[in-house]
Design a protein around this motif. Structure first.
Motif, PDB file in Angstrom:
ATOM      1  N   GLY A 127       0.764  -1.237   0.000  1.00 29.22           N
ATOM      2  CA  GLY A 127       0.000   0.000   0.000  1.00 29.22           C
ATOM      3  C   GLY A 127       0.792   1.282   0.000  1.00 29.22           C
ATOM      4  N   VAL A 128       2.127   1.215   0.047  1.00 29.78           N
ATOM      5  CA  VAL A 128       2.944   2.434   0.016  1.00 29.78           C
ATOM      6  C   VAL A 128       3.412   2.616  -1.419  1.00 29.78           C
ATOM      7  CG1 VAL A 128       4.948   3.634   0.949  1.00 29.78           C
ATOM      8  CG2 VAL A 128       3.664   2.049   2.392  1.00 29.78           C
ATOM      9  N   ARG A 129       2.865   3.603  -2.108  1.00 31.81           N
ATOM     10  CA  ARG A 129       3.124   3.766  -3.535  1.00 31.81           C
ATOM     11  C   ARG A 129       3.966   4.999  -3.853  1.00 31.81           C
ATOM     12  NH1 ARG A 129      -1.168   0.546  -5.693  1.00 31.81           N
ATOM     13  NH2 ARG A 129       0.014   0.422  -7.655  1.00 31.81           N
ATOM     14  N   LEU A 130       3.973   5.978  -2.930  1.00 28.36           N
ATOM     15  CA  LEU A 130       4.696   7.227  -3.159  1.00 28.36           C
ATOM     16  C   LEU A 130       5.386   7.646  -1.864  1.00 28.36           C
ATOM     17  CD1 LEU A 130       1.878   9.078  -5.099  1.00 28.36           C
ATOM     18  CD2 LEU A 130       4.060   8.405  -6.097  1.00 28.36           C
ATOM     19  N   ASN A 131       6.377   8.498  -1.988  1.00 24.26           N
ATOM     20  CA  ASN A 131       7.044   9.005  -0.792  1.00 24.26           C
ATOM     21  C   ASN A 131       6.144   9.915   0.029  1.00 24.26           C
ATOM     22  OD1 ASN A 131       9.487   7.725  -1.111  1.00 24.26           O
ATOM     23  ND2 ASN A 131      10.547   9.474  -1.981  1.00 24.26           N
ATOM     24  N   LEU A 136       3.179   2.873   5.916  1.00 31.72           N
ATOM     25  CA  LEU A 136       3.074   1.419   5.932  1.00 31.72           C
ATOM     26  C   LEU A 136       2.112   1.008   7.036  1.00 31.72           C
ATOM     27  CD1 LEU A 136       4.242  -1.208   4.645  1.00 31.72           C
ATOM     28  CD2 LEU A 136       5.859  -1.251   6.551  1.00 31.72           C
ATOM     29  N   ALA A 137       0.992   0.415   6.646  1.00 29.71           N
ATOM     30  CA  ALA A 137      -0.053   0.066   7.614  1.00 29.71           C
ATOM     31  C   ALA A 137       0.431  -1.021   8.568  1.00 29.71           C
ATOM     32  CB  ALA A 137      -1.313  -0.405   6.879  1.00 29.71           C
ATOM     33  N   ASP A 138      -0.096  -0.995   9.788  1.00 29.60           N
ATOM     34  CA  ASP A 138       0.289  -1.974  10.793  1.00 29.60           C
ATOM     35  C   ASP A 138      -0.111  -3.385  10.406  1.00 29.60           C
ATOM     36  OD1 ASP A 138       1.300   0.094  12.291  1.00 29.60           O
ATOM     37  OD2 ASP A 138      -0.477   0.279  13.582  1.00 29.60           O
ATOM     38  N   SER A 139      -1.026  -3.525   9.470  1.00 25.22           N
ATOM     39  CA  SER A 139      -1.443  -4.861   9.035  1.00 25.22           C
ATOM     40  C   SER A 139      -0.352  -5.581   8.259  1.00 25.22           C
ATOM     41  CB  SER A 139      -2.714  -4.763   8.186  1.00 25.22           C
ATOM     42  OG  SER A 139      -2.549  -3.808   7.152  1.00 25.22           O
ATOM     43  N   ASN A 140       0.645  -4.855   7.771  1.00 21.36           N
ATOM     44  CA  ASN A 140       1.794  -5.488   7.148  1.00 21.36           C
ATOM     45  C   ASN A 140       2.675  -6.130   8.218  1.00 21.36           C
ATOM     46  OD1 ASN A 140       1.960  -4.635   4.098  1.00 21.36           O
ATOM     47  ND2 ASN A 140       1.295  -2.795   5.206  1.00 21.36           N
ATOM     48  N   GLU A 429      -3.152  -5.984  -6.469  1.00 25.37           N
ATOM     49  CA  GLU A 429      -4.047  -5.008  -5.857  1.00 25.37           C
ATOM     50  C   GLU A 429      -5.225  -5.689  -5.166  1.00 25.37           C
ATOM     51  OE1 GLU A 429      -4.872  -1.966  -8.829  1.00 25.37           O
ATOM     52  OE2 GLU A 429      -3.162  -0.865  -8.013  1.00 25.37           O
ATOM     53  N   THR A 430      -5.582  -6.876  -5.632  1.00 30.23           N
ATOM     54  CA  THR A 430      -6.625  -7.642  -4.939  1.00 30.23           C
ATOM     55  C   THR A 430      -6.136  -8.081  -3.573  1.00 30.23           C
ATOM     56  OG1 THR A 430      -7.549  -8.437  -7.033  1.00 30.23           O
ATOM     57  CG2 THR A 430      -8.095  -9.689  -5.047  1.00 30.23           C
ATOM     58  N   ALA A 431      -4.821  -8.364  -3.477  1.00 28.33           N
ATOM     59  CA  ALA A 431      -4.233  -8.813  -2.215  1.00 28.33           C
ATOM     60  C   ALA A 431      -3.879  -7.660  -1.291  1.00 28.33           C
ATOM     61  CB  ALA A 431      -2.971  -9.625  -2.504  1.00 28.33           C
ATOM     62  N   ALA A 432      -4.144  -6.424  -1.713  1.00 28.66           N
ATOM     63  CA  ALA A 432      -3.714  -5.250  -0.956  1.00 28.66           C
ATOM     64  C   ALA A 432      -4.266  -5.276   0.461  1.00 28.66           C
ATOM     65  CB  ALA A 432      -4.138  -3.973  -1.668  1.00 28.66           C
ATOM     66  N   LEU A 433      -3.394  -4.967   1.406  1.00 28.16           N
ATOM     67  CA  LEU A 433      -3.785  -4.851   2.793  1.00 28.16           C
ATOM     68  C   LEU A 433      -4.386  -3.470   3.035  1.00 28.16           C
ATOM     69  CD1 LEU A 433      -0.551  -6.447   4.245  1.00 28.16           C
ATOM     70  CD2 LEU A 433      -2.800  -7.531   4.117  1.00 28.16           C
ATOM     71  N   GLN A 434      -4.868  -3.283   4.243  1.00 25.00           N
ATOM     72  CA  GLN A 434      -5.424  -1.977   4.600  1.00 25.00           C
ATOM     73  C   GLN A 434      -4.330  -0.910   4.479  1.00 25.00           C
ATOM     74  OE1 GLN A 434      -6.854  -1.815   8.582  1.00 25.00           O
ATOM     75  NE2 GLN A 434      -7.424   0.341   8.500  1.00 25.00           N
ATOM     76  N   ARG A 435      -4.656   0.191   3.856  1.00 26.84           N
ATOM     77  CA  ARG A 435      -3.682   1.262   3.695  1.00 26.84           C
ATOM     78  C   ARG A 435      -3.510   2.027   5.001  1.00 26.84           C
ATOM     79  NH1 ARG A 435      -2.344   2.969  -1.193  1.00 26.84           N
ATOM     80  NH2 ARG A 435      -2.280   5.154  -0.596  1.00 26.84           N
ATOM     81  N   GLY A 436      -2.265   2.461   5.247  1.00 28.32           N
ATOM     82  CA  GLY A 436      -2.009   3.273   6.430  1.00 28.32           C
ATOM     83  C   GLY A 436      -2.567   4.667   6.241  1.00 28.32           C
ATOM     84  N   PRO A 437      -2.828   5.384   7.333  1.00 28.78           N
ATOM     85  CA  PRO A 437      -3.359   6.750   7.225  1.00 28.78           C
ATOM     86  C   PRO A 437      -2.361   7.657   6.527  1.00 28.78           C
ATOM     87  CG  PRO A 437      -2.634   6.281   9.468  1.00 28.78           C
ATOM     88  CD  PRO A 437      -2.586   4.979   8.728  1.00 28.78           C
TER      89      PRO A 437
END
Length: 619
Positions: A127-131, A136-140, A429-437
């Protein structure tokens, strides 16, 4: 109620003095002198870990040292064939272990690349695509979390703000050191030299080398601007980028020497790599992030495992997402979550890379922040396909510099790789975890900009290719002009020259956000807040024409909040406090935790006599 009135009276009595300070703080939303230590969250984690006591001792596994050299092209290391002996210490590790000739970063940007390096999954999944926008969400699940649970002491010492703990990369580290305050005034910088990374890291090693540890080191020096530290300044005056790499190699050598002195080197798994490379002018790009060519995706990867074969040179394509599964396999541990890389253990033992025809994924959504199409790539064997409005296909064996696009000559190969890439992207993208805030706030943006990172200000609703968008290759001249103008504005303070260039860009590209932001900044610097209001109002209007920000990804909400905030600052300077207050409120509706917006709103309310409400925002 009586206590509240006494407090208000005291507030009113000191309001003039407070506003003098607070207005300066409000103005700092444009030119932030970074106010807080960058590792505050990491230090809190450190204290919590210390209070919890040491984890269970693990007598079995070797230590793990993971070194990341930021912005390091593989072909500038002497073990990869560079013309000068830039990396004797890395070369020695390669001689003592294995060198992977074609390691690929999934993205040429620091925060998302390290997120892949530490999780073993590609950017669409973690879920981290840009600087600029993502955390990085805690679900990772990170490598540090797995090793800490297995009994390892874990520590990270990072060299630059894109790996600050606010971006979530501190997960699993008992110690996470990203402190950049080094001068006597305690000004918080956005990066630090390799020797200043080493100083606390070596002290940590002295105290922890007797028990199994995972140590992550990040050196930022090869990043622009290239200014090698002594003794590498004079010898590399004609090649400062290589000089920066030579300096980092010197720093790595000091760590390896300390391991030897402590008797820990012979039982340490050493991994040396990079998050991405650097264009150095290839394909017209000066630095990295905009394109996905090999000059920014091909990175070094050297792995030395105790008691394994020495001097191995590994053919075949591998990825940074392979680091986590490789470490876990070598240590006999299992992943706790999804891992998209594969173990390279067989190659370390002298065998081939597993699945030589596997697909290696790469992306950059950076151009999308300027309204262009994002870029996605796939490497399969010798072929590399780039999905863009004008697709590209290269035979990397015959054309490693990607000069001859053969998509027209090899349509069947291009069609097959496009289908495989689109299927792979959909699966990721189907496997994507919850995105961090979102981490967007004025301080974050300012600190990233100080390192040369730009944001076009246009947020993507999707990462998919849209052939109606502009091809990044066509936008490159405008992008490079923006980079040069921003550099002169940031470092040379050439306001008049920059304003002229920016007005020309706006005239030809009225949809762009960034040049209007810079024009507003110049106007505020020069005491022309009315001009700044005009530019900021246009930005709000442009962003307001987009779809519902709550439905968009990649910082749309943060960009709109920033636009309202900057308009509020400008209006406050013109004395239009009711309008300024309205825009500060809109910014806080979008990003309720924006500290600077609360400060500015409190100042504006205090100046309007709305003291009780002002107090709530300062609290």
């Amino acid at each position: 109620m009586q206590r509240s009135r006494r407090f208000s009276a005291g507030w009113r009595a000191g309001l003039v003095a407070l506003l003098t300070v607070a207005v300066v703080a409000a103005w700092a939303g444009w030119h932030l002198l970074c106010r807080h230590g960058s590792s505050e969250a990491g230090e809190q984690g450190n204290r919590a870990a210390e209070a919890a006591g040491p984890p269970a001792h693990n007598d079995a596994g070797p230590n793990v040292l993971l070194v990341s050299i930021d912005t390091c092209r593989a072909d500038h290391l002497s073990c990869y064939g560079y013309k000068r002996p830039t990396t004797p210490n890395v070369d020695a590790v390669a001689h003592d272990g294995a060198m992977f000739k074609t390691a690929i970063s999934p993205v040429p940007l620091t925060t998302p690349a390290h997120s892949s390096m530490l999780t073993g999954v590609y950017p669409p999944t973690h879920g981290v695509r840009l600087n600029t926008y993502d955390r990085l969400a805690d679900s990772n699940v990170t490598l540090a979390e797995i090793l800490r649970e297995a009994g390892y002491q874990t520590a990270a010492f990072v060299g630059a703000f894109p790996l600050d703990s606010r971006f979530g990369l501190n997960q699993g580290f008992d110690t996470f050191d990203g402190r950049f305050a080094e001068d006597e005034n305690k000004v918080i910088f956005s990066h630090r030299a390799g020797e200043k990374v080493n100083r606390p890291a070596l002290a940590w090693l002295d105290d922890h080398a007797t028990r199994p540890f995972f140590l992550f080191l990040h050196y930022f020096d090869p990043h622009l601007p290239y200014e090698p530290h002594p003794p590498h300044t004079s010898p590399y005056a004609d090649d400062p980028y290589a000089g920066e790499i030579a300096y980092v190699d010197h720093c790595i050598g000091r760590v390896l020497d300390r391991l030897r002195v402590l008797g820990a080197y012979d039982n340490t798994l050493v991994i040396i790599t990079a998050d991405h490379g650097e264009s150095l002018g290839e394909h017209g790009e000066a630095d990295h992030g905009f394109f996905v060519y090999q000059c920014t995706l091909h990175v070094p990867l050297v792995i030395r495992m105790p008691h394994y074969r020495k001097g191995v040179q590994v053919e075949g394509n591998v990825s940074l997402v392979d680091i986590v599964p490789t470490v876990l396999d070598l240590l006999g541990l299992k992943a706790h979550g999804k891992v998209e890389g594969m173990s390279l253990r067989a190659a370390l033992e002298g065998g081939p890379v597993p699945d030589g025809q596997r697909a290696i994924y790469g992306e950059s959504l950076y151009a999308g922040t300027f309204g262009c199409s994002p870029l996605h790539s796939i490497i399969e064997g010798p072929w590399k396909y780039i999905l863009a409005p004008r697709a590209e296909l290269y035979d990397l064996t015959e054309d490693p510099g990607e000069r001859a696009n053969v998509v027209g000559k090899q349509p069947h190969v291009a069609q097959r790789l496009r289908g495989r890439l689109e299927a792979m992207l959909e699966k990721l993208e189907t496997a994507a975890l919850q995105r961090g805030p979102s981490t967007v706030d004025p301080e974050t943006v300012e600190r990233l900009e100080s390192l040369g990172y730009l944001s076009g200000g246009v947020s993507l609703a999707t990462s998919a290719v849209d052939i109606t968008r502009e091809d990044p290759k066509d936008f490159l001249p405008t992008y490079m002009r923006l980079c040069r103008t921003k550099g002169r504005l940031f470092y040379a303070h050439s306001n008049e020259e920059c304003e002229k260039a920016l007005l020309e860009i706006v005239a030809s590209r009225p949809e762009l956000i960034l040049p209007r932001e810079l024009l507003a900044r110049i106007a505020m610097d020069e005491g022309r807040p009315a001009d700044a209001v005009e530019h900021c109002a246009k930005i709000v209007a442009l962003l307001g024409e987009a779809k519902d920000p709550s439905q968009q990804r990649f910082g749309a909400k943060g960009e709109l909040a920033k636009a309202h905030f900057n308009l509020g600052v400008s209006l406050s300077r013109t004395g239009e406090l009711p309008k300024a207050i309205a825009h500060y409120r809109k910014a806080l509706e979008i990003t309720p935790d924006d500290t600077q917006a609360h400060i500015n709103l409190g100042v504006a309310l205090g100046r309007r006599g709305q003291v009780d409400e002002a107090i709530t925002h300062f609290r």
